[in-house]
Motif scaffolding. Structure first.
Motif, PDB file in Angstrom:
ATOM      1  N   LEU A  10      -2.069 -14.401  -4.150  1.00 31.85           N
ATOM      2  CA  LEU A  10      -3.167 -14.477  -5.125  1.00 31.85           C
ATOM      3  C   LEU A  10      -3.640 -13.070  -5.480  1.00 31.85           C
ATOM      4  O   LEU A  10      -3.838 -12.237  -4.595  1.00 31.85           O
ATOM      5  N   THR A  52       3.680  -7.545   5.968  1.00 31.32           N
ATOM      6  CA  THR A  52       2.735  -8.547   5.453  1.00 31.32           C
ATOM      7  C   THR A  52       2.901  -8.784   3.959  1.00 31.32           C
ATOM      8  O   THR A  52       2.609  -9.872   3.459  1.00 31.32           O
ATOM      9  N   SER A  53       3.370  -7.776   3.241  1.00 38.50           N
ATOM     10  CA  SER A  53       3.328  -7.851   1.777  1.00 38.50           C
ATOM     11  C   SER A  53       4.289  -8.850   1.138  1.00 38.50           C
ATOM     12  O   SER A  53       4.306  -8.979  -0.085  1.00 38.50           O
ATOM     13  N   THR A  80      -4.564  -7.534  -3.762  1.00 36.46           N
ATOM     14  CA  THR A  80      -5.243  -7.406  -5.054  1.00 36.46           C
ATOM     15  C   THR A  80      -5.748  -5.999  -5.338  1.00 36.46           C
ATOM     16  O   THR A  80      -5.681  -5.533  -6.473  1.00 36.46           O
ATOM     17  N   GLY A 129      -7.714  -4.501   3.966  1.00 37.69           N
ATOM     18  CA  GLY A 129      -7.509  -4.558   2.521  1.00 37.69           C
ATOM     19  C   GLY A 129      -6.733  -5.770   2.068  1.00 37.69           C
ATOM     20  O   GLY A 129      -6.373  -6.649   2.857  1.00 37.69           O
ATOM     21  N   ASN A 149       0.825  -1.215   0.000  1.00 40.11           N
ATOM     22  CA  ASN A 149       0.000   0.000   0.000  1.00 40.11           C
ATOM     23  C   ASN A 149       0.855   1.259   0.000  1.00 40.11           C
ATOM     24  O   ASN A 149       0.569   2.203  -0.751  1.00 40.11           O
ATOM     25  N   GLU A 167      10.410   3.317   5.266  1.00 46.69           N
ATOM     26  CA  GLU A 167      10.061   1.945   5.668  1.00 46.69           C
ATOM     27  C   GLU A 167      11.038   1.548   6.776  1.00 46.69           C
ATOM     28  O   GLU A 167      12.255   1.665   6.594  1.00 46.69           O
TER      29      GLU A 167
HETATM   30  C1  LIG Z   1      -1.375 -15.066   5.383  1.00 44.24           C
HETATM   31  C2  LIG Z   1      -1.870 -13.970   4.479  1.00 44.24           C
HETATM   32  C3  LIG Z   1      -2.304 -14.277   3.205  1.00 44.24           C
HETATM   33  C4  LIG Z   1      -2.769 -13.269   2.368  1.00 44.24           C
HETATM   34  N1  LIG Z   1      -3.098 -13.595   1.097  1.00 44.24           N
HETATM   35  C5  LIG Z   1      -3.521 -12.638   0.257  1.00 44.24           C
HETATM   36  C6  LIG Z   1      -3.779 -12.961  -1.092  1.00 44.24           C
HETATM   37  O1  LIG Z   1      -3.564 -14.084  -1.533  1.00 44.24           O
HETATM   38  N2  LIG Z   1      -4.245 -11.979  -1.904  1.00 44.24           N
HETATM   39  C7  LIG Z   1      -4.457 -10.716  -1.449  1.00 44.24           C
HETATM   40  O2  LIG Z   1      -4.930  -9.896  -2.244  1.00 44.24           O
HETATM   41  N3  LIG Z   1      -4.168 -10.364  -0.179  1.00 44.24           N
HETATM   42  C8  LIG Z   1      -3.689 -11.287   0.676  1.00 44.24           C
HETATM   43  N4  LIG Z   1      -3.357 -10.963   1.953  1.00 44.24           N
HETATM   44  C9  LIG Z   1      -3.505  -9.569   2.395  1.00 44.24           C
HETATM   45  C10 LIG Z   1      -2.317  -8.711   1.956  1.00 44.24           C
HETATM   46  O3  LIG Z   1      -1.116  -9.427   2.039  1.00 44.24           O
HETATM   47  C11 LIG Z   1      -2.238  -7.457   2.832  1.00 44.24           C
HETATM   48  O4  LIG Z   1      -3.485  -6.807   2.830  1.00 44.24           O
HETATM   49  C12 LIG Z   1      -1.198  -6.469   2.333  1.00 44.24           C
HETATM   50  O5  LIG Z   1       0.046  -7.088   2.086  1.00 44.24           O
HETATM   51  C13 LIG Z   1      -1.019  -5.358   3.367  1.00 44.24           C
HETATM   52  O6  LIG Z   1      -0.064  -4.448   2.868  1.00 44.24           O
HETATM   53  P1  LIG Z   1       0.330  -3.151   3.677  1.00 44.24           P
HETATM   54  O7  LIG Z   1       1.226  -2.363   2.801  1.00 44.24           O
HETATM   55  O8  LIG Z   1      -0.884  -2.484   4.190  1.00 44.24           O
HETATM   56  O9  LIG Z   1       1.089  -3.702   4.970  1.00 44.24           O
HETATM   57  P2  LIG Z   1       2.600  -4.227   5.104  1.00 44.24           P
HETATM   58  O10 LIG Z   1       3.029  -5.002   3.956  1.00 44.24           O
HETATM   59  O11 LIG Z   1       2.724  -4.871   6.429  1.00 44.24           O
HETATM   60  O12 LIG Z   1       3.431  -2.880   5.087  1.00 44.24           O
HETATM   61  C14 LIG Z   1       3.469  -1.989   6.169  1.00 44.24           C
HETATM   62  C15 LIG Z   1       4.909  -1.574   6.361  1.00 44.24           C
HETATM   63  O13 LIG Z   1       4.973  -0.473   7.276  1.00 44.24           O
HETATM   64  C16 LIG Z   1       6.223  -0.556   7.929  1.00 44.24           C
HETATM   65  N5  LIG Z   1       6.169   0.275   9.137  1.00 44.24           N
HETATM   66  C17 LIG Z   1       5.444   0.037  10.255  1.00 44.24           C
HETATM   67  N6  LIG Z   1       5.658   1.020  11.165  1.00 44.24           N
HETATM   68  C18 LIG Z   1       6.523   1.894  10.617  1.00 44.24           C
HETATM   69  C19 LIG Z   1       7.141   3.099  11.072  1.00 44.24           C
HETATM   70  N7  LIG Z   1       6.880   3.609  12.292  1.00 44.24           N
HETATM   71  N8  LIG Z   1       8.002   3.743  10.253  1.00 44.24           N
HETATM   72  C20 LIG Z   1       8.291   3.234   9.009  1.00 44.24           C
HETATM   73  N9  LIG Z   1       7.731   2.080   8.524  1.00 44.24           N
HETATM   74  C21 LIG Z   1       6.865   1.426   9.318  1.00 44.24           C
HETATM   75  C22 LIG Z   1       6.368  -2.039   8.214  1.00 44.24           C
HETATM   76  O14 LIG Z   1       7.704  -2.400   8.440  1.00 44.24           O
HETATM   77  C23 LIG Z   1       5.762  -2.674   6.969  1.00 44.24           C
HETATM   78  O15 LIG Z   1       6.740  -3.079   6.020  1.00 44.24           O
HETATM   79  C24 LIG Z   1      -2.844 -11.935   2.825  1.00 44.24           C
HETATM   80  C25 LIG Z   1      -2.396 -11.628   4.106  1.00 44.24           C
HETATM   81  C26 LIG Z   1      -1.881 -12.628   4.926  1.00 44.24           C
HETATM   82  C27 LIG Z   1      -1.345 -12.294   6.275  1.00 44.24           C
END
Ligand SMILES: Cc1cc2nc3c(=O)[nH]c(=O)nc-3n(C[C@H](O)[C@H](O)[C@H](O)COP(=O)(O)OP(=O)(O)OC[C@H]3O[C@@H](n4cnc5c(N)ncnc54)[C@H](O)[C@@H]3O)c2cc1C
Length: 554
Positions: free
Chosen positions: A66, A59-60, A381, A378, A32, A51
């Motif tokens: 998928l 999580t990403s 996808t 979210g 995201n 980051e």
């Molecule tokens: C087991 C599992 C299976 C999934 N399968 C699917 C799937 O098949 N298809 C699908 O569409 N979705 C899937 N999802 C959902 C999807 O992976 C997540 O919704 C998505 O990756 C979330 O992304 P994000 O960027 O919000 O969070 P993240 O990827 O967690 O990114 C947030 C980032 O913020 C950083 N951060 C935190 N605090 C700070 C700070 N103070 N300063 C600087 N950086 C910071 C963290 O280090 C982290 O890297 C799945 C999730 C899981 C757990």
């Protein structure tokens, strides 16, 4: 921003963070954060992203990978989510054909299941209709004899038939890195291993953030007119830096394990119901491996307690595969790699005692009184769509604050990712025809599928140093050139960055990657200025982490 030199890009980025006034600072470098930064910079905003770890280290890089409409959401009656997801799936296929690829799924139904073949057929019709003409391919229903033909490894006893349908699969960590690269190429300042530790405010409004460089320890004050909290599982913690209230999360842990596919014998991705609790889980073909997942259990420790693959998670996944594919007879010792991730789900009201799987997967965008915009929940996808909605809010906030500049419209609907303009198969054919890379056809095809048009950049490392044509691990196609490329062009700084997220060797062959660690450290050392002792220490630390993970699940 320049991103052509391992150490250089970081020094430049740190200096810019403290020097410049940004329109938007994004906290969080997952899918995201990357999507928001890319969208904003392509509209003409001046953008920075920080980051706290490596890009995609949250999580990403730990999803099921998928890019899907989400058949499960249709079962729950969430038509809007399925429609949006199917539309985004088709867009991402166009924008990144090397990273988002069609995959065939087989959903077998057995006697005793509440889901009858006619119900699945109706659901799959709905799924096809929602994807409309954009659909990868229409579904079909299979009788038991046809199932036996297409997936002979499946249990035949009690089989009533199966639905065959199409969705897409991606490489989640690489999707993040390419999205970040695209943002950087368009001018965003992006830097990993920098943590936001507080906000600066003027008249109660957010005016930037206090940052700490996790490598050199420097404290940086970064000024920005708008700040977005895209910190995934940490979103609550980051919103608390602004004040009480904000987003409330329920973190649930999802585990995947990887086993040799020859043991399972599946050709398509299988959709199975877990033996213990009937939850839907997948067995996804991943080259010569099968990715099995996922579990869904509460993670009470909070985001700073790393989620781990435990013996019981492995048992939960293997018992289901062994039941539906009886010849597999998988044991924990057959698991070649695994990972656990945290779902940053929006916490339902306390009065609703929902099981982890029943909690909504939809996202929430929240603007605090200070102007801090937070997002949580979210899916991978829908990241492009959610990013568009968030940048719309950022632009509206800038306007409301009196900014009279005109910003362009959202461009992410039709701007391909850096490697995404040409079909990878065409790129591979061209590179193989040119030859002279000292690499086999299958290795070039692997590189084209992973890097798309950036294939030539990877191959150029081999032209400079032919030893980089060798594989990192003898049984996998990943080349040493990818290690050099990850450091020089993809912000990798540690062995884990290279072996888990830029390549996935540490997932598909954890022990092999640990054995290769000294050689990987050697390739990295010359580029990152490590001396011999540092390289040896880094390799030993990586191997020790692999061994300790392995011990936990036996
Ligand atoms: C087991 C599992 C299976 C999934 N399968 C699917 C799937 O098949 N298809 C699908 O569409 N979705 C899937 N999802 C959902 C999807 O992976 C997540 O919704 C998505 O990756 C979330 O992304 P994000 O960027 O919000 O969070 P993240 O990827 O967690 O990114 C947030 C980032 O913020 C950083 N951060 C935190 N605090 C700070 C700070 N103070 N300063 C600087 N950086 C910071 C963290 O280090 C982290 O890297 C799945 C999730 C899981 C757990």
């Amino acid at each position: 921003m320049r991103c052509d030199n391992g150490a250089g890009w970081r020094a430049d980025a740190l200096a810019a963070l403290g020097r410049e006034q940004f329109d938007l600072l994004v906290v969080g470098g997952g899918i995201n954060g990357a999507g928001i930064a890319r969208d904003a910079v392509l509209r003409g905003l001046k953008v920075a992203v920080v980051e706290q770890g490596d890009f995609a280290s949250g999580t990403s890089s730990r999803s099921s990978k998928l890019i899907h409409g989400g058949l499960r959401y249709l079962e729950q009656g969430n038509v809007k989510l399925v429609w949006e997801s199917a539309r985004e799936r088709e867009r991402l296929r166009r924008l990144a054909p090397h990273l988002v690829r069609p995959m065939r799924f087989v959903y077998p139904l057995y006697r005793g299941s509440k889901l009858r073949p006619w119900m699945l057929n109706a659901g799959l019709w709905g799924y096809d209709l929602l994807a409309g003409i954009r659909s990868v391919k229409r579904h079909r229903m299979l009788r038991p004899a046809a199932v036996q033909k297409v997936e002979p490894a499946l249990r035949m006893e009690g089989l009533r038939g199966a639905g065959e349908y199409w969705d897409c699969w991606t490489n989640d960590a690489r999707l993040v890195v390419e999205t970040m690269l695209s943002a950087a190429q368009a001018g965003a300042v992006i830097v990993s291993r920098v943590r936001a530790v507080g906000f600066i405010k003027e008249g109660g409004r957010i005016a930037g953030a206090r940052l700490v460089d996790g490598v050199g320890g420097a404290e940086i004050t970064c000024r920005a007119r708008a700040v977005v909290n895209a910190a995934g599982p940490w979103a609550h913690k980051v919103s608390e830096l602004d004040g009480p209230g904000g987003v409330r999360l329920r973190l649930t842990k999802g585990v995947h394990v990887i086993v040799p596919r020859s043991r399972v014998g599946n050709d398509a991705a299988l959709v199975l119901h877990a033996r213990r609790d009937r939850r839907v889980m997948f067995v996804i073909p991943w080259g010569t491996h099968a990715l099995i997942g996922t579990t869904d259990t509460d993670h009470p420790g909070g985001p700073d307690v790393p989620p781990r693959v435990e013996a019981d998670d492995v048992a939960y996944l293997l018992e289901t595969v062994n039941y539906y594919c009886p010849a597999a007879a998988l044991r924990p010792s057959d698991v070649v790699g695994g990972y656990a991730g945290l779902r940053p789900l929006i916490a339902p009201p306390e009065s609703e005692a929902l099981s982890p799987s029943a909690v909504s997967r939809e996202e929430e965008i929240h603007t605090a009184a200070s102007g801090l915009i937070s997002m949580a929940g979210g899916k991978l996808t829908t990241f492009r769509l959610v990013s568009e909605q968030i940048v719309d809010r950022v632009v509206a906030a800038l306007r409301a604050a009196g900014d009279s500049r005109t910003f362009g419209p959202c461009r992410t609907v039709d701007t391909p990712l850096p490697g995404g303009r040409v079909d990878p198969a065409i790129l591979a054919d061209r590179a193989i025809a040119q030859n002279g890379h000292r690499m086999s056809g299958p290795v070039i095809a692997h590189l084209a599928a992973r890097y798309g048009e950036r294939l030539a950049d990877v191959l150029s490392h081999v032209q400079q140093d032919s030893s980089l044509a060798a594989p990192v691990v003898p049984t996998e196609p990943d080349a040493r050139a990818e290690v050099a490329h990850a450091v020089e062009h993809e912000f990798a700084m540690t062995l884990e960055d290279v072996l888990i997220r830029r390549t996935q060797l540490g997932l598909v062959d954890a022990s092999g990657s640990a054995m290769a660690a000294p050689e990987v450290a050697r390739v990295m050392a010359t580029r990152l200025g490590w001396d011999e002792a540092t390289a040896a220490r880094e390799a030993a630390a990586y191997a020790a982490a692999v061994a300790s993970d392995r011990e936990r699940w036996g």
